[in-house]
Design a protein around this motif. Structure first.
Motif, PDB file in Angstrom:
ATOM      1  N   GLY A  45       0.782  -1.226   0.000  1.00 20.30           N
ATOM      2  CA  GLY A  45       0.000   0.000   0.000  1.00 20.30           C
ATOM      3  C   GLY A  45       0.813   1.275   0.000  1.00 20.30           C
ATOM      4  N   TYR A  46       2.120   1.185  -0.276  1.00 21.20           N
ATOM      5  CA  TYR A  46       2.976   2.362  -0.240  1.00 21.20           C
ATOM      6  C   TYR A  46       3.393   2.783  -1.644  1.00 21.20           C
ATOM      7  N   HIS A  61       2.476  -5.931   8.689  1.00 23.38           N
ATOM      8  CA  HIS A  61       1.532  -6.083   7.582  1.00 23.38           C
ATOM      9  C   HIS A  61       1.054  -7.523   7.413  1.00 23.38           C
ATOM     10  N   GLN A  62       1.585  -8.455   8.194  1.00 23.67           N
ATOM     11  CA  GLN A  62       1.139  -9.840   8.072  1.00 23.67           C
ATOM     12  C   GLN A  62      -0.257  -9.995   8.668  1.00 23.67           C
ATOM     13  N   HIS A  63      -1.028 -10.858   8.068  1.00 20.50           N
ATOM     14  CA  HIS A  63      -2.331 -11.205   8.653  1.00 20.50           C
ATOM     15  C   HIS A  63      -2.090 -11.755  10.055  1.00 20.50           C
ATOM     16  N   PRO A  64      -2.914 -11.379  11.024  1.00 21.72           N
ATOM     17  CA  PRO A  64      -2.690 -11.843  12.405  1.00 21.72           C
ATOM     18  C   PRO A  64      -2.525 -13.353  12.525  1.00 21.72           C
ATOM     19  N   ASP A  65      -3.244 -14.117  11.702  1.00 22.69           N
ATOM     20  CA  ASP A  65      -3.143 -15.574  11.777  1.00 22.69           C
ATOM     21  C   ASP A  65      -1.843 -16.105  11.181  1.00 22.69           C
ATOM     22  N   ILE A  90      -0.815 -10.736   3.419  1.00 24.76           N
ATOM     23  CA  ILE A  90      -0.426  -9.427   3.931  1.00 24.76           C
ATOM     24  C   ILE A  90      -1.624  -8.483   3.821  1.00 24.76           C
ATOM     25  N   ILE A  91      -1.669  -7.519   4.717  1.00 30.32           N
ATOM     26  CA  ILE A  91      -2.743  -6.530   4.730  1.00 30.32           C
ATOM     27  C   ILE A  91      -2.131  -5.176   4.409  1.00 30.32           C
ATOM     28  N   ASP A  92      -2.610  -4.533   3.337  1.00 34.25           N
ATOM     29  CA  ASP A  92      -2.007  -3.272   2.927  1.00 34.25           C
ATOM     30  C   ASP A  92      -2.546  -2.107   3.759  1.00 34.25           C
ATOM     31  N   THR A  93      -2.066  -0.915   3.465  1.00 34.11           N
ATOM     32  CA  THR A  93      -2.422   0.254   4.262  1.00 34.11           C
ATOM     33  C   THR A  93      -3.893   0.617   4.150  1.00 34.11           C
ATOM     34  N   SER A  94      -4.566   0.097   3.130  1.00 32.23           N
ATOM     35  CA  SER A  94      -5.995   0.356   2.973  1.00 32.23           C
ATOM     36  C   SER A  94      -6.857  -0.706   3.644  1.00 32.23           C
ATOM     37  N   GLY A  95      -6.215  -1.723   4.211  1.00 29.68           N
ATOM     38  CA  GLY A  95      -6.953  -2.789   4.876  1.00 29.68           C
ATOM     39  C   GLY A  95      -7.303  -3.955   3.981  1.00 29.68           C
ATOM     40  N   HIS A  98      -3.907  -9.400   0.728  1.00 31.74           N
ATOM     41  CA  HIS A  98      -3.264  -9.975  -0.453  1.00 31.74           C
ATOM     42  C   HIS A  98      -2.714 -11.352  -0.099  1.00 31.74           C
ATOM     43  N   ASP A  99      -3.040 -12.342  -0.912  1.00 34.29           N
ATOM     44  CA  ASP A  99      -2.425 -13.656  -0.767  1.00 34.29           C
ATOM     45  C   ASP A  99      -1.116 -13.644  -1.554  1.00 34.29           C
ATOM     46  N   VAL A 100      -0.025 -13.950  -0.878  1.00 36.73           N
ATOM     47  CA  VAL A 100       1.282 -13.863  -1.522  1.00 36.73           C
ATOM     48  C   VAL A 100       2.080 -15.137  -1.303  1.00 36.73           C
TER      49      VAL A 100
END
Length: 227
Positions: A45-46, A61-65, A90-95, A98-100
């Motif tokens: 998100g940057y 930025h990692q998903h909590p799980d 990962i969760i970007d700055t907009s919420g 993304h599966d990576v």
């Protein structure tokens, strides 16, 4: 995604010449320093040069799980100096999530000493939404019947990483541009070495990661093919 976040990603994607789902990174062990490409920044998100990547930022930025598992993977890479492959979110700055797939190999200095890890991110969010399993199920007959070596190489990448055909070609094109070696030459080398590896390719994913990142060292051509 917010309009601002989308604009940031679009800007980074244009800078990469239309290859938005792949980005590179480097991580130096000694000072825990990160370097990531503009498209990896966009995945988070940057905009380019907006922020300095760090271990803390990457983990935030990692998903909590997935956060604990990603932290463990990074720690093991530092301790064991081994290549790695991790699929997480990962969760970007907009919420947005993304599966990576993150693939790392050894980063060596001029003397051949391992000083860090380098590799790339694959954003496979769209692939998962487009029914990845269907593409995998259709792979083997396509691979057998393929006439062009590039199509064979695409099929291999699709199978190993669960990508669609377009994303698989982007991986090959990206490696060609990064290493200044023709796509066809890389594809021929990939098919040859995968056959030599035998049938347990999925179980040998780490070996495949290393193979993909070092094909250019053994390929003979130095002329890139962009499209």
């Amino acid at each position: 995604m917010t309009e601002t976040g989308q604009c940031r990603q679009d800007a980074a994607h244009r800078a990469l010449g239309g290859c938005p789902d792949i980005g590179s990174f480097r991580f130096w062990f000694a000072d825990q320093r990160w370097e990531w490409s503009e498209d990896v920044a966009a995945m988070h998100g940057y905009s380019p040069d907006e922020t300095e990547p760090s271990t803390e930022l990457v983990l935030s930025h990692q998903h909590p799980d997935d956060r604990e598992r990603v932290a463990k993977t990074l720690s093991e890479a530092i301790e064991t100096a081994a290549p790695f492959c991790s699929r997480h979110r990962i969760i970007d700055t907009s919420g947005d999530t993304h599966d990576v797939i993150v693939i790392g190999d050894r980063l060596l200095d001029a003397q051949g000493t391992m000083i860090g890890t380098s590799g790339y991110y694959l954003d496979v969010t769209e692939t998962l939404q487009d029914n990845r399993q269907e593409a995998v199920d259709d792979l083997l007959p396509d691979l057998i019947d393929a006439r062009a070596v590039i199509e064979q190489a695409k099929g291999i990448v699709m199978f190993v990483y669960g990508l669609n055909a377009d994303q698989a070609f982007r991986v090959l094109r990206w490696r060609s541009q990064e290493t200044n070696v023709k796509i066809r030459t890389l594809a021929e080398q990939l098919v040859f070495e995968v056959i030599a590896m035998g049938g347990a390719l999925v179980q040998q994913r780490t070996s495949f990661d290393h193979l993909l990142l070092t094909l250019h060292d053994r390929a003979t051509s130095s002329e890139p093919v962009g499209d």
